[in-house]
Design a protein around this motif. Structure first.
Motif, PDB file in Angstrom:
ATOM      1  N   GLY A 257       5.832 -24.235  27.135  1.00  0.00           N
ATOM      2  CA  GLY A 257       5.383 -25.607  26.946  1.00  0.00           C
ATOM      3  C   GLY A 257       4.571 -26.125  28.105  1.00  0.00           C
ATOM      4  N   THR A 258       5.249 -26.698  29.101  1.00  0.00           N
ATOM      5  CA  THR A 258       4.519 -27.328  30.200  1.00  0.00           C
ATOM      6  C   THR A 258       3.768 -26.313  31.062  1.00  0.00           C
ATOM      7  OG1 THR A 258       6.570 -27.333  31.518  1.00  0.00           O
ATOM      8  CG2 THR A 258       6.043 -29.334  30.279  1.00  0.00           C
ATOM      9  N   ASP A 259       4.292 -25.089  31.204  1.00  0.00           N
ATOM     10  CA  ASP A 259       3.549 -24.061  31.948  1.00  0.00           C
ATOM     11  C   ASP A 259       2.231 -23.735  31.248  1.00  0.00           C
ATOM     12  OD1 ASP A 259       5.641 -23.993  33.710  1.00  0.00           O
ATOM     13  OD2 ASP A 259       6.244 -21.930  33.285  1.00  0.00           O
ATOM     14  N   VAL A 260       2.270 -23.685  29.933  1.00  0.00           N
ATOM     15  CA  VAL A 260       1.060 -23.422  29.151  1.00  0.00           C
ATOM     16  C   VAL A 260       0.089 -24.597  29.278  1.00  0.00           C
ATOM     17  CG1 VAL A 260       0.171 -22.926  26.837  1.00  0.00           C
ATOM     18  CG2 VAL A 260       2.387 -21.996  27.559  1.00  0.00           C
ATOM     19  N   ALA A 261       0.633 -25.816  29.299  1.00  0.00           N
ATOM     20  CA  ALA A 261      -0.206 -27.005  29.460  1.00  0.00           C
ATOM     21  C   ALA A 261      -0.978 -26.959  30.777  1.00  0.00           C
ATOM     22  CB  ALA A 261       0.652 -28.265  29.392  1.00  0.00           C
ATOM     23  N   LYS A 262      -0.323 -26.535  31.841  1.00  0.00           N
ATOM     24  CA  LYS A 262      -0.980 -26.467  33.139  1.00  0.00           C
ATOM     25  C   LYS A 262      -2.088 -25.421  33.146  1.00  0.00           C
ATOM     26  CE  LYS A 262       3.276 -28.035  35.327  1.00  0.00           C
ATOM     27  NZ  LYS A 262       4.507 -27.620  36.057  1.00  0.00           N
ATOM     28  N   PHE A 263      -1.838 -24.291  32.475  1.00  0.00           N
ATOM     29  CA  PHE A 263      -2.886 -23.275  32.347  1.00  0.00           C
ATOM     30  C   PHE A 263      -4.100 -23.853  31.616  1.00  0.00           C
ATOM     31  CE2 PHE A 263      -4.965 -20.271  29.479  1.00  0.00           C
ATOM     32  CZ  PHE A 263      -5.491 -19.363  30.382  1.00  0.00           C
ATOM     33  N   LEU A 264      -3.865 -24.545  30.523  1.00  0.00           N
ATOM     34  CA  LEU A 264      -4.960 -25.112  29.743  1.00  0.00           C
ATOM     35  C   LEU A 264      -5.718 -26.168  30.547  1.00  0.00           C
ATOM     36  CD1 LEU A 264      -3.145 -25.403  26.299  1.00  0.00           C
ATOM     37  CD2 LEU A 264      -5.009 -23.823  26.855  1.00  0.00           C
ATOM     38  N   ASN A 265      -4.979 -27.002  31.280  1.00  0.00           N
ATOM     39  CA  ASN A 265      -5.637 -28.013  32.112  1.00  0.00           C
ATOM     40  C   ASN A 265      -6.585 -27.382  33.121  1.00  0.00           C
ATOM     41  OD1 ASN A 265      -3.288 -30.817  32.575  1.00  0.00           O
ATOM     42  ND2 ASN A 265      -4.434 -30.136  30.798  1.00  0.00           N
ATOM     43  N   ALA A 266      -6.175 -26.253  33.683  1.00  0.00           N
ATOM     44  CA  ALA A 266      -7.025 -25.559  34.657  1.00  0.00           C
ATOM     45  C   ALA A 266      -8.316 -25.065  34.029  1.00  0.00           C
ATOM     46  CB  ALA A 266      -6.265 -24.391  35.281  1.00  0.00           C
ATOM     47  N   LYS A 267      -8.322 -24.937  32.704  1.00  0.00           N
ATOM     48  CA  LYS A 267      -9.518 -24.517  31.972  1.00  0.00           C
ATOM     49  C   LYS A 267     -10.275 -25.708  31.384  1.00  0.00           C
ATOM     50  CE  LYS A 267      -8.505 -20.153  32.591  1.00  0.00           C
ATOM     51  NZ  LYS A 267      -9.331 -19.269  33.454  1.00  0.00           N
ATOM     52  N   GLY A 268      -9.871 -26.924  31.751  1.00  0.00           N
ATOM     53  CA  GLY A 268     -10.566 -28.117  31.277  1.00  0.00           C
ATOM     54  C   GLY A 268     -10.131 -28.592  29.910  1.00  0.00           C
ATOM     55  N   ILE A 269      -8.976 -28.120  29.444  1.00  0.00           N
ATOM     56  CA  ILE A 269      -8.511 -28.437  28.096  1.00  0.00           C
ATOM     57  C   ILE A 269      -7.312 -29.377  28.175  1.00  0.00           C
ATOM     58  CG2 ILE A 269      -7.531 -27.457  25.971  1.00  0.00           C
ATOM     59  CD1 ILE A 269      -9.012 -24.820  26.794  1.00  0.00           C
ATOM     60  N   ALA A 270      -7.361 -30.466  27.432  1.00  0.00           N
ATOM     61  CA  ALA A 270      -6.217 -31.370  27.340  1.00  0.00           C
ATOM     62  C   ALA A 270      -5.084 -30.659  26.610  1.00  0.00           C
ATOM     63  CB  ALA A 270      -6.605 -32.647  26.610  1.00  0.00           C
ATOM     64  N   ALA A 271      -3.858 -30.893  27.053  1.00  0.00           N
ATOM     65  CA  ALA A 271      -2.701 -30.212  26.475  1.00  0.00           C
ATOM     66  C   ALA A 271      -1.623 -31.238  26.143  1.00  0.00           C
ATOM     67  CB  ALA A 271      -2.162 -29.164  27.439  1.00  0.00           C
ATOM     68  N   ILE A 272      -1.075 -31.116  24.962  1.00  0.00           N
ATOM     69  CA  ILE A 272      -0.054 -32.048  24.483  1.00  0.00           C
ATOM     70  C   ILE A 272       1.173 -31.235  24.091  1.00  0.00           C
ATOM     71  CG2 ILE A 272       0.545 -33.742  22.710  1.00  0.00           C
ATOM     72  CD1 ILE A 272      -3.105 -33.114  23.523  1.00  0.00           C
TER      73      ILE A 272
END
Length: 304
Positions: free
Chosen positions: A92-107
């Motif tokens: 969940g949140t670990d995946v969100a942080k990965f996506l954020n690093a790629k410029g992608i909003a994560a919910i």
């Protein structure tokens, strides 16, 4: 107050501002559908990973990238846990942080789980929460600097079943409309399913099936939630990842979904790794598996 103290307090304020908690929103602002009052309490266990069970009030937790790096894409995340708990950080949140690093909003979606005694018609509840979470995200697209036509989903294990259920049942009416948000589409623009439970038939994960449908589901329920049978030409483009040696959720789950998508001419990409077992998350400690998140980024960049 001396200048040094003022400067320190200013730095502290700036630090706290820059590290403020990400936005948390309730999925339901009025009555929570299919909920009954009980003495049941939500449980968090963080011995190895953060496991959340018996969710009482579903929420979304929004992680936004820096505006300068934002791509306009967003992904809703459905953690796994066999429909018994949510692996909330690992998937969940670990995946969100990965996506954020790629410029992608994560919910990250903290949806209710069907093994709770606080529910009626429990098998409907995860899809209710998933549809509403997608609609809330579209409602907030401009505020969160998201393109409302580039909102996808990713699900792991049983979370992959919920994601594929949303991707195949997005227009099914499963709750009464509460407000204008419910006029918005719940269809994901793309899906990523990671070692997902897909079928409720022979190759299912029995624990997920029992939690969602009970030990004696009807034939209609089994068919409805065997998502390989629910694919249409309107099912979103899909990215699949599985390991051949997965003894928890057989790789046939991904193969069944791949075959159904291909038959309906839905764009689909499948990565099957020889080893990896089940529940490898981002795969950071495996030379083979650690590349799948980058493959996902490449795939997302090719979507029209």
């Amino acid at each position: 107050m001396n200048k040094n103290k003022v400067f320190f307090l200013l730095l502290l304020f700036m630090y706290m501002l820059g590290n403020a908690q990400d936005t948390i929103l309730p999925i339901w602002t009025k009555e929570i559908p299919n909920r009954i009052a009980t003495d049941e309490k939500e449980v968090e266990d963080s011995e190895e990973i953060l496991r959340i069970s018996l969710v009482q009030k579903p929420i979304i937790e929004v992680f936004l990238p820096a505006k300068r790096s934002a791509t306009g894409k967003a992904v809703l995340i459905f953690p796994g846990g066999g429909y018994h708990f949510l692996a909330y950080d690992w998937e969940g949140t670990d995946v969100a942080k990965f996506l954020n690093a790629k410029g992608i909003a994560a919910i990250v979606v903290k949806s209710r789980l069907p093994n709770s005694k606080s529910l009626t018609e429990a098998y409907k509840v995860p899809l209710q929460d998933a549809q509403r979470a997608m609609r809330i995200t579209r409602e907030n697209a401009s505020t969160w600097h998201i393109n409302p036509n580039e909102i996808g989903i990713i699900g792991f294990s049983a979370g992959g079943h919920l994601a594929s259920t949303l991707g195949t049942h997005y227009d099914e009416i499963v709750y009464e409309k509460q407000d204008p948000v419910d006029e918005l589409s719940a269809r994901p623009d793309f899906m990523a399913l990671i070692y997902p439970v897909i079928t409720m038939k022979e190759q299912t994960h029995q624990g997920s099936k029992n939690a969602l449908l009970g030990k004696k589901p009807s034939d209609d329920q089994v068919e409805a939630f065997s998502n390989e049978t629910q694919v249409t030409t309107h099912t979103p483009p899909t990215f699949l990842v599985h390991a051949t040696d997965d003894t928890v959720v057989p790789v046939e789950n991904s193969l069944l979904f791949y075959t159904a998508l291909k038959a309906h001419k839905v764009p689909v990409t499948l990565f099957v790794y020889p080893k990896g077992g089940h529940g490898f998350g981002l795969g950071l400690h495996d030379e083979f598996l650690k590349d799948w998140p980058n493959q996902l980024m490449t795939w997302m960049a090719t979507l029209k």
